[in-house]
Motif scaffolding. Structure first.
Motif, mmCIF file in Angstrom:
data_model
loop_
_atom_site.group_PDB
_atom_site.id
_atom_site.type_symbol
_atom_site.label_atom_id
_atom_site.label_comp_id
_atom_site.label_asym_id
_atom_site.label_seq_id
_atom_site.Cartn_x
_atom_site.Cartn_y
_atom_site.Cartn_z
ATOM 1 N N ARG A 225 -28.728 -76.037 -6.195
ATOM 2 C CA ARG A 225 -27.481 -76.800 -6.147
ATOM 3 C C ARG A 225 -27.740 -78.192 -5.588
ATOM 4 N NH1 ARG A 225 -23.611 -74.272 -2.323
ATOM 5 N NH2 ARG A 225 -22.335 -76.051 -2.961
ATOM 6 N N LYS B 131 -31.333 -70.481 -4.378
ATOM 7 C CA LYS B 131 -29.991 -70.688 -4.940
ATOM 8 C C LYS B 131 -29.360 -71.955 -4.364
ATOM 9 C CE LYS B 131 -25.552 -68.306 -5.564
ATOM 10 N NZ LYS B 131 -24.782 -67.063 -5.265
ATOM 11 N N TRP B 132 -29.426 -72.100 -3.050
ATOM 12 C CA TRP B 132 -28.841 -73.294 -2.440
ATOM 13 C C TRP B 132 -29.602 -74.555 -2.844
ATOM 14 C CZ3 TRP B 132 -30.622 -77.085 0.892
ATOM 15 C CH2 TRP B 132 -29.645 -77.966 1.374
ATOM 16 N N GLU C 94 -29.408 -80.477 -8.119
ATOM 17 C CA GLU C 94 -28.497 -81.018 -9.135
ATOM 18 C C GLU C 94 -27.841 -82.304 -8.667
ATOM 19 O OE1 GLU C 94 -25.766 -77.906 -10.063
ATOM 20 O OE2 GLU C 94 -27.281 -76.661 -11.051
ATOM 21 N N ASP D 18 -18.132 -76.811 0.605
ATOM 22 C CA ASP D 18 -18.191 -75.355 0.698
ATOM 23 C C ASP D 18 -17.218 -74.814 1.744
ATOM 24 O OD1 ASP D 18 -20.089 -75.422 -1.257
ATOM 25 O OD2 ASP D 18 -21.781 -74.879 0.031
#
Length: 403
Positions: free
Chosen positions: A293, A289-290, A296, A59
């Motif tokens: 990720r 949201k984080w 996944e 990021d």
């Protein structure tokens, strides 16, 4: 002529030095993730810690000050001597400038000492001993996600408030367990509660029957489990099999509960546990949201240690960029002067003792009937504001704190 030659020599030396500096600057900046990859703490750290740090590097953009950022990994095997040896090797020969995670308090205390010796940085997210920002504090270390003082006062105060005013401790016999027990006893007594006894067990024990029998016979309203990892999971399972809580006369207090522990036990066994945490994946839209990720990559939801590893790595890299150097003193100064605002913390701040202060949260594990979707495990009971969540600066005996 002599003057001209001296000028030429000086210019050549300066050019050589600048070239050497530029060559040095092209070397990768390495971040070391030192964690438990295979042992009893691997399910709450391990590959999750590695993935969180790699997410932060990605990021950030993969480079800082024009240099590639690389992540190296070591399994410390829960042995402080192995961890210290590897830390020295990383700092001396591998261009590692920061070590992260450091689950297992014995390991963390060992490595922060090496970081001070080698003038590098250690950021602790996996371990909890409040000594890290107490008598063992260093100018080179940061304690980020949580500590035993915050857990003890969050969970202890909440349970005493609910009427759990007599306690018996089952404590894992290592640095973290001792610190958690001591901090919780302080919290309980500070609220007018009583401690009826304590017993310590080996970290890797698999048979808790004799310990639980002693706890039951104490008739304490609260049986406090001061441990972590698979040991904690096994102790809760044993308590469930013994029917400790079914009578309604005794309550289990999980003094460090990772969301991966709850997942491993299942809600039928874990329901009702009161816990304190610095992060919950389902707290708000930003955390969700984080966390999705992270899921996944890792196939599980993040612990507060994982979230802390991500946040602290990103904060470190931003500080390197802002300081224009990876020099330890400059980077630490920038990290301490810059507020932290991300999915982990709002207006977080690193104090002079190395403690990152932020809001903490008291949760209760849901009943199976209350859970609506996978990993829907917690209901929020209280928010502890940052200025109340951690030990007051003047009470930790950190030698860096003036006055």
């Amino acid at each position: 002529m002599k003057k001209a030659m001296k000028v030429l020599q000086f210019s050549l030396l300066a050019a050589f030095a600048a070239g050497a500096a530029n060559a040095q600057d092209t070397k990768p900046l390495r971040i070391g993730v030192m964690t438990d990859m295979t042992g009893q703490f691997s399910h709450e750290a391990g590959q999750g810690a590695v993935n969180a740090v790699k997410m932060a590097v990605q990021d950030f953009g993969g480079k800082v000050l024009g240099r590639p950022i690389e992540v190296v990994v070591n399994d410390h095997l829960n042995k402080p001597d192995i961890a210290a040896t590897k830390a020295r090797e990383w700092f001396d020969t591998q261009n590692v400038r920061m070590i992260s995670n450091l689950i297992n308090s014995g390991v963390a205390l060992s490595v922060i000492g090496v970081a001070k010796e080698k003038n590098a940085i250690a950021i602790v997210n996996g371990s909890g001993s409040s000594r890290i920002t107490g008598d063992a504090c260093t100018p080179n270390s940061i304690h980020y996600a949580y500590d035993t003082w915050a857990l003890a006062h969050g969970t202890g105060n909440e349970i005493v408030k609910q009427g759990g005013d007599s306690w018996y401790f089952l404590t894992a016999d290592y640095a973290f367990g001792h610190s958690l027990e001591a901090d919780t006893i302080g919290a309980v007594k500070g609220k007018g509660g009583k401690v009826l006894g304590t017993i310590r067990h080996p970290v890797n024990t698999s048979d808790y029957s004799s310990f639980l029998l002693q706890a039951q016979s104490s008739k304490a309203k609260v049986i406090a489990l001061a441990g972590s990892g698979t040991g904690f999971i096994n102790s809760v399972k044993s308590a469930y099999e013994f029917g400790v809580t079914k009578s309604g006369k005794q309550t289990l207090a999980g003094l460090l509960v990772w969301i991966t522990d709850v997942d491993a036990m299942g809600l039928e066994i874990a329901q009702g546990l009161t816990l304190t945490s610095g992060f919950y994946w389902d707290r708000d839209e930003e955390t969700r949201k984080w966390s999705k990720r992270f899921f996944e990559m890792t196939k599980r939801m993040p612990t507060m240690g994982d979230a802390g590893d991500y946040s602290s790595t990103l904060h470190y890299l931003k500080a390197v960029q802002a300081a224009g150097t990876d020099d330890t003193a400059a980077v630490m100064a920038k990290m301490k002067s810059t507020p932290i605002n991300d999915m982990f913390a709002k207006n977080g701040k690193i104090r002079e003792d190395g403690r990152m202060v932020h809001d903490m949260y008291v949760y209760q594990v849901k009943k199976p009937s209350e859970s609506k979707y996978p990993w829907d495990y917690y209901k929020q009971k209280a928010v502890i504001p940052a200025d109340k969540a951690f030990r007051p600066l003047n009470e930790g005996n950190c030698p860096l704190v003036k006055g």
